[in-house]
Motif scaffolding. Structure first.
Motif, PDB file in Angstrom:
ATOM      1  N   GLY A 115      10.078   1.623  10.444  1.00  0.00           N
ATOM      2  CA  GLY A 115       9.587   0.850   9.300  1.00  0.00           C
ATOM      3  C   GLY A 115       8.240   0.223   9.585  1.00  0.00           C
ATOM      4  O   GLY A 115       7.328   0.227   8.741  1.00  0.00           O
ATOM      5  N   ASP A 116       8.080  -0.316  10.777  1.00  0.00           N
ATOM      6  CA  ASP A 116       6.819  -0.914  11.197  1.00  0.00           C
ATOM      7  C   ASP A 116       5.712   0.133  11.229  1.00  0.00           C
ATOM      8  O   ASP A 116       4.580  -0.119  10.800  1.00  0.00           O
ATOM      9  CB  ASP A 116       7.018  -1.541  12.584  1.00  0.00           C
ATOM     10  CG  ASP A 116       5.826  -2.364  13.027  1.00  0.00           C
ATOM     11  OD1 ASP A 116       5.409  -3.248  12.268  1.00  0.00           O
ATOM     12  OD2 ASP A 116       5.325  -2.124  14.135  1.00  0.00           O
ATOM     13  N   ALA A 117       6.026   1.331  11.728  1.00  0.00           N
ATOM     14  CA  ALA A 117       5.035   2.407  11.807  1.00  0.00           C
ATOM     15  C   ALA A 117       4.617   2.889  10.425  1.00  0.00           C
ATOM     16  O   ALA A 117       3.432   3.130  10.166  1.00  0.00           O
ATOM     17  CB  ALA A 117       5.593   3.569  12.622  1.00  0.00           C
ATOM     18  N   MET A 118       5.578   3.030   9.502  1.00  0.00           N
ATOM     19  CA  MET A 118       5.259   3.479   8.142  1.00  0.00           C
ATOM     20  C   MET A 118       4.341   2.494   7.435  1.00  0.00           C
ATOM     21  O   MET A 118       3.382   2.884   6.761  1.00  0.00           O
ATOM     22  CB  MET A 118       6.545   3.673   7.341  1.00  0.00           C
ATOM     23  CG  MET A 118       7.361   4.886   7.736  1.00  0.00           C
ATOM     24  SD  MET A 118       8.828   5.078   6.696  1.00  0.00           S
ATOM     25  CE  MET A 118       8.081   5.428   5.093  1.00  0.00           C
ATOM     26  N   ALA A 119       4.615   1.218   7.578  1.00  0.00           N
ATOM     27  CA  ALA A 119       3.766   0.208   6.949  1.00  0.00           C
ATOM     28  C   ALA A 119       2.382   0.208   7.586  1.00  0.00           C
ATOM     29  O   ALA A 119       1.364   0.102   6.894  1.00  0.00           O
ATOM     30  CB  ALA A 119       4.414  -1.171   7.074  1.00  0.00           C
ATOM     31  N   GLY A 120       2.339   0.341   8.919  1.00  0.00           N
ATOM     32  CA  GLY A 120       1.063   0.290   9.623  1.00  0.00           C
ATOM     33  C   GLY A 120       0.112   1.409   9.244  1.00  0.00           C
ATOM     34  O   GLY A 120      -1.112   1.220   9.234  1.00  0.00           O
ATOM     35  N   VAL A 121       0.664   2.584   8.890  1.00  0.00           N
ATOM     36  CA  VAL A 121      -0.175   3.728   8.518  1.00  0.00           C
ATOM     37  C   VAL A 121      -1.053   3.409   7.308  1.00  0.00           C
ATOM     38  O   VAL A 121      -2.210   3.815   7.237  1.00  0.00           O
ATOM     39  CB  VAL A 121       0.706   4.962   8.235  1.00  0.00           C
ATOM     40  CG1 VAL A 121      -0.101   6.072   7.564  1.00  0.00           C
ATOM     41  CG2 VAL A 121       1.319   5.480   9.522  1.00  0.00           C
ATOM     42  N   MET A 122      -0.504   2.643   6.348  1.00  0.00           N
ATOM     43  CA  MET A 122      -1.194   2.432   5.074  1.00  0.00           C
ATOM     44  C   MET A 122      -1.702   1.012   4.864  1.00  0.00           C
ATOM     45  O   MET A 122      -2.258   0.714   3.805  1.00  0.00           O
ATOM     46  CB  MET A 122      -0.251   2.810   3.922  1.00  0.00           C
ATOM     47  CG  MET A 122       0.184   4.257   3.921  1.00  0.00           C
ATOM     48  SD  MET A 122      -1.191   5.425   3.937  1.00  0.00           S
ATOM     49  CE  MET A 122      -1.992   5.027   2.381  1.00  0.00           C
ATOM     50  N   THR A 123      -1.529   0.133   5.844  1.00  0.00           N
ATOM     51  CA  THR A 123      -1.930  -1.262   5.647  1.00  0.00           C
ATOM     52  C   THR A 123      -3.421  -1.395   5.383  1.00  0.00           C
ATOM     53  O   THR A 123      -3.843  -2.144   4.481  1.00  0.00           O
ATOM     54  CB  THR A 123      -1.537  -2.102   6.888  1.00  0.00           C
ATOM     55  OG1 THR A 123      -0.127  -2.058   7.053  1.00  0.00           O
ATOM     56  CG2 THR A 123      -1.968  -3.538   6.709  1.00  0.00           C
TER      57      THR A 123
ATOM     58  N   MET B 158       4.085  -2.500  -4.043  1.00  0.00           N
ATOM     59  CA  MET B 158       5.262  -3.327  -3.774  1.00  0.00           C
ATOM     60  C   MET B 158       6.496  -2.475  -3.477  1.00  0.00           C
ATOM     61  O   MET B 158       7.187  -2.701  -2.474  1.00  0.00           O
ATOM     62  CB  MET B 158       5.545  -4.292  -4.927  1.00  0.00           C
ATOM     63  CG  MET B 158       6.638  -5.315  -4.570  1.00  0.00           C
ATOM     64  SD  MET B 158       7.012  -6.486  -5.878  1.00  0.00           S
ATOM     65  CE  MET B 158       7.896  -5.443  -7.031  1.00  0.00           C
ATOM     66  N   PRO B 159       6.814  -1.463  -4.295  1.00  0.00           N
ATOM     67  CA  PRO B 159       7.934  -0.581  -3.922  1.00  0.00           C
ATOM     68  C   PRO B 159       7.718   0.146  -2.603  1.00  0.00           C
ATOM     69  O   PRO B 159       8.675   0.383  -1.850  1.00  0.00           O
ATOM     70  CB  PRO B 159       8.003   0.419  -5.086  1.00  0.00           C
ATOM     71  CG  PRO B 159       7.327  -0.246  -6.217  1.00  0.00           C
ATOM     72  CD  PRO B 159       6.291  -1.132  -5.622  1.00  0.00           C
ATOM     73  N   PHE B 160       6.456   0.475  -2.293  1.00  0.00           N
ATOM     74  CA  PHE B 160       6.174   1.155  -1.030  1.00  0.00           C
ATOM     75  C   PHE B 160       6.611   0.297   0.151  1.00  0.00           C
ATOM     76  O   PHE B 160       7.293   0.773   1.065  1.00  0.00           O
ATOM     77  CB  PHE B 160       4.676   1.474  -0.925  1.00  0.00           C
ATOM     78  CG  PHE B 160       4.263   1.954   0.441  1.00  0.00           C
ATOM     79  CD1 PHE B 160       4.492   3.257   0.845  1.00  0.00           C
ATOM     80  CD2 PHE B 160       3.652   1.080   1.353  1.00  0.00           C
ATOM     81  CE1 PHE B 160       4.124   3.701   2.114  1.00  0.00           C
ATOM     82  CE2 PHE B 160       3.274   1.514   2.621  1.00  0.00           C
ATOM     83  CZ  PHE B 160       3.516   2.823   2.987  1.00  0.00           C
ATOM     84  N   PHE B 161       6.227  -0.982   0.138  1.00  0.00           N
ATOM     85  CA  PHE B 161       6.581  -1.841   1.268  1.00  0.00           C
ATOM     86  C   PHE B 161       8.069  -2.187   1.267  1.00  0.00           C
ATOM     87  O   PHE B 161       8.639  -2.459   2.339  1.00  0.00           O
ATOM     88  CB  PHE B 161       5.706  -3.096   1.273  1.00  0.00           C
ATOM     89  CG  PHE B 161       4.299  -2.829   1.722  1.00  0.00           C
ATOM     90  CD1 PHE B 161       4.030  -2.469   3.025  1.00  0.00           C
ATOM     91  CD2 PHE B 161       3.238  -2.901   0.821  1.00  0.00           C
ATOM     92  CE1 PHE B 161       2.738  -2.189   3.450  1.00  0.00           C
ATOM     93  CE2 PHE B 161       1.942  -2.633   1.225  1.00  0.00           C
ATOM     94  CZ  PHE B 161       1.686  -2.275   2.547  1.00  0.00           C
ATOM     95  N   LEU B 162       8.710  -2.147   0.107  1.00  0.00           N
ATOM     96  CA  LEU B 162      10.168  -2.301   0.085  1.00  0.00           C
ATOM     97  C   LEU B 162      10.833  -1.096   0.754  1.00  0.00           C
ATOM     98  O   LEU B 162      11.813  -1.250   1.499  1.00  0.00           O
ATOM     99  CB  LEU B 162      10.658  -2.449  -1.355  1.00  0.00           C
ATOM    100  CG  LEU B 162      10.308  -3.756  -2.069  1.00  0.00           C
ATOM    101  CD1 LEU B 162      10.797  -3.712  -3.518  1.00  0.00           C
ATOM    102  CD2 LEU B 162      10.916  -4.955  -1.343  1.00  0.00           C
ATOM    103  N   VAL B 163      10.291   0.104   0.514  1.00  0.00           N
ATOM    104  CA  VAL B 163      10.838   1.302   1.156  1.00  0.00           C
ATOM    105  C   VAL B 163      10.638   1.243   2.674  1.00  0.00           C
ATOM    106  O   VAL B 163      11.530   1.615   3.446  1.00  0.00           O
ATOM    107  CB  VAL B 163      10.185   2.579   0.572  1.00  0.00           C
ATOM    108  CG1 VAL B 163      10.579   3.809   1.383  1.00  0.00           C
ATOM    109  CG2 VAL B 163      10.590   2.762  -0.881  1.00  0.00           C
ATOM    110  N   THR B 164       9.464   0.765   3.123  1.00  0.00           N
ATOM    111  CA  THR B 164       9.237   0.658   4.572  1.00  0.00           C
ATOM    112  C   THR B 164      10.188  -0.359   5.205  1.00  0.00           C
ATOM    113  O   THR B 164      10.563  -0.215   6.368  1.00  0.00           O
ATOM    114  CB  THR B 164       7.786   0.259   4.887  1.00  0.00           C
ATOM    115  OG1 THR B 164       7.511  -1.054   4.397  1.00  0.00           O
ATOM    116  CG2 THR B 164       6.804   1.248   4.277  1.00  0.00           C
ATOM    117  N   THR B 165      10.562  -1.371   4.431  1.00  0.00           N
ATOM    118  CA  THR B 165      11.557  -2.333   4.928  1.00  0.00           C
ATOM    119  C   THR B 165      12.910  -1.650   5.103  1.00  0.00           C
ATOM    120  O   THR B 165      13.578  -1.814   6.135  1.00  0.00           O
ATOM    121  CB  THR B 165      11.686  -3.521   3.958  1.00  0.00           C
ATOM    122  OG1 THR B 165      10.404  -4.144   3.787  1.00  0.00           O
ATOM    123  CG2 THR B 165      12.688  -4.539   4.480  1.00  0.00           C
TER     124      THR B 165
END
Length: 465
Positions: free
Chosen positions: A287-295, A431-438
């Motif tokens: 989850g951390d890696a997925m969010a980090g790719v697009m932050t 917002m849904p994207f970061f919910l999915v990464t969570t």
């Protein structure tokens, strides 16, 4: 406590045998002088990375090197990803002369550091614009030596400490590694204006002496190898020696290859739940890696300027990461590795929600500072616990090889699974994207629950009074 004290038997699932301690007992762990050695070795290990990546790319840009060449230079960091290929050599083969006088780990560390102190000045005296091909060759060699130093220092710190100190030791090493990266990154860039690029690189080469002096003043770790693994290797060697079609030399080479390359895999795959452990290594930081790719893309799309992103990311982000590493180390010393993995994993998962809130708020620098701060704090905590877990997984008979393999699996798994994050961000709003990464962090925590239950069942029952 002496540096060379033998390490007791360790748990095969990497979760350790230690439980909660008082806060005084957890802080007392850091009085061990070996932690100071690990910190300085971390600085030495972290120094070369920016010199062949971020700092080098800026030097090339300032020298007017074209963008295509700068992009191609990123390939010189490939040894960091492939270091598991020669880790068995560092694990088992002596380095001429140095191993004889210093021991296996210290000998290889000194060899890598001497090579770095020779090759970084070679980069300094070449210059990327004058001879880019030669500069690429020197940079590639620096990467190889730096990756080799990583292999042997990782093995050294794992073998040096008892099981209950592996967690705090890992956080201390990561803290030192980040300091080393800061010195060769922001520190080097701040010195360039007054000293010039070549002088700065020469200074960075001299700073490798920090690790060089540290390892010379430290002792070679002493530990007991796994009797079962040694017996298995001995049986294979005896079988090969009896084969009539194999000469003595050929049988010896095959026996070495089995012991150095095959046996680390065989030993790992004899462990209970080895596949679950492997999946946990891949998914724990997904989850951390997925969010980090697009932050970064997310911040740009919200309208933040390069200066705002840089100031928040470099200042607040770095400080929060370092604080997270410290907190992660303290949690492991206080509560043990298992509880630390749970707490750090939970905080890591929930931190992605800060960016979901940022998506609702929009362009707000205060909210950005809070989101970046929380995310980096959680990332530092999670990294400290995760590196400690990989360290604890290593069988001391194959420390360098297994740690290099475990870290490669973790890196490759996260990279491949996080790669589709960009496509997901195109399909849904932020917002849904970061919910999915969570939510993407839940499989890792589910696997941790599986391992926790198995660990509890396998734990020895307390003896009755």
């Amino acid at each position: 406590m002496a540096d060379g004290r033998p390490s007791p038997a360790r748990s095969r699932d990497g979760l350790g045998h230690t439980g909660p301690k008082s806060w005084r007992a957890s802080l007392a762990v850091y009085r061990d002088r070996r932690f100071l050695s690990i910190f300085f070795l971390g600085i030495s290990a972290g120094l070369p990375l920016a010199l062949v990546f971020g700092t080098l790319s800026i030097w090339m840009a300032k020298q007017g090197v074209d963008k295509t060449t700068v992009g191609l230079f990123s390939a010189v960091t490939l040894p960091y990803a492939l270091k598991f290929l020669w880790a068995p050599v560092i694990d088992r083969s002596p380095f001429p002369l140095l191993t004889r006088f210093l021991g296996q780990r210290r000998g290889w560390t000194v060899a890598a550091q001497l090579a770095l102190m020779a090759s970084i000045p070679a980069m300094a005296l070449t210059g990327p614009a004058a001879n880019p091909l030669l500069m690429a060759a020197f940079a590639l060699f620096v990467s190889f030596c730096s990756a080799s130093q990583d292999i042997v220092i990782d093995a050294y710190r794992v073998e040096l400490l008892e099981e209950e100190k592996i967690g705090p030791g890992a956080s201390t090493y990561i803290f030192g590694y980040r300091v080393g990266m800061l010195i060769s990154g922001a520190g080097a860039l701040n010195m360039v204006g007054g000293l010039g690029w070549s002088t700065v690189y020469l200074i960075m080469a001299a700073l490798v002496l920090i690790g060089f002096v540290t390892i010379l003043l430290s002792r070679e770790p002493q530990y007991e190898t796994d009797a079962e693994s040694a017996a298995r290797e001995r049986r294979v060697a005896e079988y090969l020696a009896r084969r009539p079609e194999l000469t003595g030399r050929r049988a010896a080479i095959l026996a070495w290859l089995y012991g150095a390359v095959v046996s680390p895999f065989v030993e790992y795959m004899t462990r209970p739940l080895w596949l679950v452990i492997l999946l946990f290594i891949i998914f724990y930081k997904l989850g951390d890696a997925m969010a980090g790719v697009m932050t970064g893309y997310f911040m740009v799309e919200l309208g933040f300027s390069e200066a705002e992103i840089g100031n928040v990311g470099k200042a607040i982000g770095f400080a929060a990461t370092m604080l997270g590493v410290v907190i992660g180390g303290w949690l492991m010393a206080q509560l043990g590795l298992l509880w630390a993995l749970w707490i750090c994993g939970g905080v890591q998962m929930l931190s992605n929600l800060m960016f979901a809130i940022q998506a609702m708020v929009g362009h707000d620098i205060g909210m950005l500072a809070a989101a970046v701060g929380v995310e980096n704090l959680a990332g530092g905590m999670g990294t400290a616990a995760f590196v400690a877990y990989l360290s604890g997984l290593c069988n001391l008979t194959y420390t360098a090889t297994q740690f290099a393999l475990f870290s490669a699996v973790a890196s490759l798994g996260r990279t491949l699974l996080a790669a589709p994050a960009g496509r997901l961000a195109e399909m849904v709003d932020w917002m849904p994207f970061f919910l999915v990464t969570t939510i993407a962090a839940l499989p890792g925590l589910g696997l941790l629950l599986w391992l926790s239950l198995a660990h509890r069942r396998a734990a020895p029952m307390p003896e009755p009074d």
